[in-house]
Design a protein around this motif. Structure first.
Motif, mmCIF file in Angstrom:
data_model
loop_
_atom_site.group_PDB
_atom_site.id
_atom_site.type_symbol
_atom_site.label_atom_id
_atom_site.label_comp_id
_atom_site.label_asym_id
_atom_site.label_seq_id
_atom_site.Cartn_x
_atom_site.Cartn_y
_atom_site.Cartn_z
ATOM 1 N N ALA A 274 0.862 -1.181 0.000
ATOM 2 C CA ALA A 274 0.000 0.000 0.000
ATOM 3 C C ALA A 274 0.900 1.234 0.000
ATOM 4 O O ALA A 274 1.924 1.259 0.688
ATOM 5 C CB ALA A 274 -0.900 0.005 1.225
ATOM 6 N N VAL A 275 0.517 2.233 -0.778
ATOM 7 C CA VAL A 275 1.317 3.452 -0.879
ATOM 8 C C VAL A 275 0.450 4.651 -0.509
ATOM 9 O O VAL A 275 -0.677 4.780 -0.996
ATOM 10 C CB VAL A 275 1.890 3.624 -2.305
ATOM 11 C CG1 VAL A 275 2.659 4.924 -2.427
ATOM 12 C CG2 VAL A 275 2.784 2.450 -2.661
ATOM 13 N N GLU A 276 0.987 5.512 0.359
ATOM 14 C CA GLU A 276 0.321 6.750 0.749
ATOM 15 C C GLU A 276 1.199 7.921 0.322
ATOM 16 O O GLU A 276 2.421 7.796 0.305
ATOM 17 C CB GLU A 276 0.155 6.810 2.268
ATOM 18 C CG GLU A 276 -0.688 5.696 2.842
ATOM 19 C CD GLU A 276 -0.628 5.695 4.359
ATOM 20 O OE1 GLU A 276 -1.524 6.294 4.983
ATOM 21 O OE2 GLU A 276 0.329 5.122 4.900
ATOM 22 N N ALA B 134 6.561 20.004 -2.520
ATOM 23 C CA ALA B 134 7.279 18.939 -1.818
ATOM 24 C C ALA B 134 6.330 17.771 -1.646
ATOM 25 O O ALA B 134 5.115 17.950 -1.477
ATOM 26 C CB ALA B 134 7.773 19.436 -0.458
ATOM 27 N N ARG B 135 6.881 16.566 -1.667
ATOM 28 C CA ARG B 135 6.034 15.380 -1.640
ATOM 29 C C ARG B 135 6.737 14.247 -0.901
ATOM 30 O O ARG B 135 7.936 14.039 -1.070
ATOM 31 C CB ARG B 135 5.736 14.974 -3.080
ATOM 32 C CG ARG B 135 4.855 13.758 -3.213
ATOM 33 C CD ARG B 135 4.570 13.469 -4.654
ATOM 34 N NE ARG B 135 3.471 14.305 -5.114
ATOM 35 C CZ ARG B 135 2.971 14.253 -6.344
ATOM 36 N NH1 ARG B 135 3.500 13.454 -7.236
ATOM 37 N NH2 ARG B 135 1.964 15.018 -6.684
ATOM 38 N N LEU B 136 5.957 13.508 -0.114
ATOM 39 C CA LEU B 136 6.426 12.338 0.617
ATOM 40 C C LEU B 136 5.547 11.161 0.251
ATOM 41 O O LEU B 136 4.324 11.290 0.203
ATOM 42 C CB LEU B 136 6.346 12.592 2.130
ATOM 43 C CG LEU B 136 6.625 11.398 3.037
ATOM 44 C CD1 LEU B 136 8.089 10.975 2.956
ATOM 45 C CD2 LEU B 136 6.227 11.718 4.475
ATOM 46 N N VAL B 137 6.179 10.020 0.000
ATOM 47 C CA VAL B 137 5.464 8.786 -0.301
ATOM 48 C C VAL B 137 5.978 7.711 0.645
ATOM 49 O O VAL B 137 7.190 7.573 0.829
ATOM 50 C CB VAL B 137 5.698 8.351 -1.774
ATOM 51 C CG1 VAL B 137 4.904 7.109 -2.108
ATOM 52 C CG2 VAL B 137 5.350 9.477 -2.732
ATOM 53 N N VAL B 138 5.050 6.971 1.249
ATOM 54 C CA VAL B 138 5.408 5.892 2.171
ATOM 55 C C VAL B 138 4.759 4.605 1.687
ATOM 56 O O VAL B 138 3.574 4.583 1.346
ATOM 57 C CB VAL B 138 4.964 6.206 3.615
ATOM 58 C CG1 VAL B 138 5.164 5.007 4.530
ATOM 59 C CG2 VAL B 138 5.720 7.415 4.161
ATOM 60 N N ALA B 139 5.534 3.529 1.660
ATOM 61 C CA ALA B 139 5.018 2.204 1.307
ATOM 62 C C ALA B 139 4.842 1.404 2.592
ATOM 63 O O ALA B 139 5.688 1.447 3.489
ATOM 64 C CB ALA B 139 5.988 1.485 0.371
#
Length: 193
Positions: free
Chosen positions: A7-9, A59-64
């Motif tokens: 899952a990616v947020e 700016a962007r952050l992605v967490v798996a």
């Protein structure tokens, strides 16, 4: 038997700051490994830098996550017009190459996956989600030169990155290679620029 689903947020701008408690344990774990061997000083520098960079436009952050557990993250932003990114390189870049407008080049400043979750395509998915919809022409990142970073070099090469130079952020810091990925001009990458 297959791997559990990933899952990616994704968060934008100042929303990224509220996710530091999720990112920081991954940062400490991944960047403590060779060749990085980062400790408390580098962690504090990361926290300070992150707190400033979340204010940059887009700016962007992605967490798996796998089964709810954070296993990797990516953070970046399009280079602003006054960026020092290209000036920091040991090689001099032509002005037309180094010209930024806040939409041209995405800088991937963090991309990390926990050891037990590597080689499952998580880094590629994070990379894709980080740039999705930004409409940038190209993506840049810095990667360490030591042999322990060879898997990262191989991954970036397989994604289409090429080495364009190198930099050493400070005399007491190790050298990094600067990589560049030029994206297709037609824009399967999101909004038109």
């Amino acid at each position: 038997m297959g791997h559990p689903a990933i899952a990616v947020e994704r968060w934008e701008g100042l929303e990224c700051a509220s996710q530091l408690d999720i990112v920081l344990p991954m940062y400490k774990e991944v960047w403590a490994e060779p060749p990085y061997c980062e400790g408390p000083r580098e962690t504090a520098e990361f926290v300070d830098r992150f707190a400033q960079e979340v204010f940059l436009p887009r700016a962007r952050l992605v967490v798996a996550r796998v089964e709810g557990r954070p296993v990797g993250y990516a953070f970046g932003y399009p280079l602003p017009p006054d960026t020092g990114w290209w000036k920091a390189m040991d090689e001099e870049m032509p002005p037309e190459f180094a010209a930024e407008n806040g939409r041209r080049t995405l800088a991937v400043v963090e991309l990390a996956v926990r050891a037990g979750s590597r080689r499952r395509g998580i880094a590629a998915r994070l990379h894709e989600q980080l740039r999705d919809g930004l409409g940038v022409e190209r993506v840049t990142l810095a990667v360490r030169a030591e042999k322990e970073a060879a898997p990262a070099h191989a991954a970036y090469a397989s994604w289409g990155y090429r080495r364009i130079g190198h930099w050493r952020p400070a005399d007491d810091k190790p050298e990094s290679r600067i990589m560049l990925l030029t994206l297709p001009p037609t824009g399967t990458d999101g909004e038109a620029g």
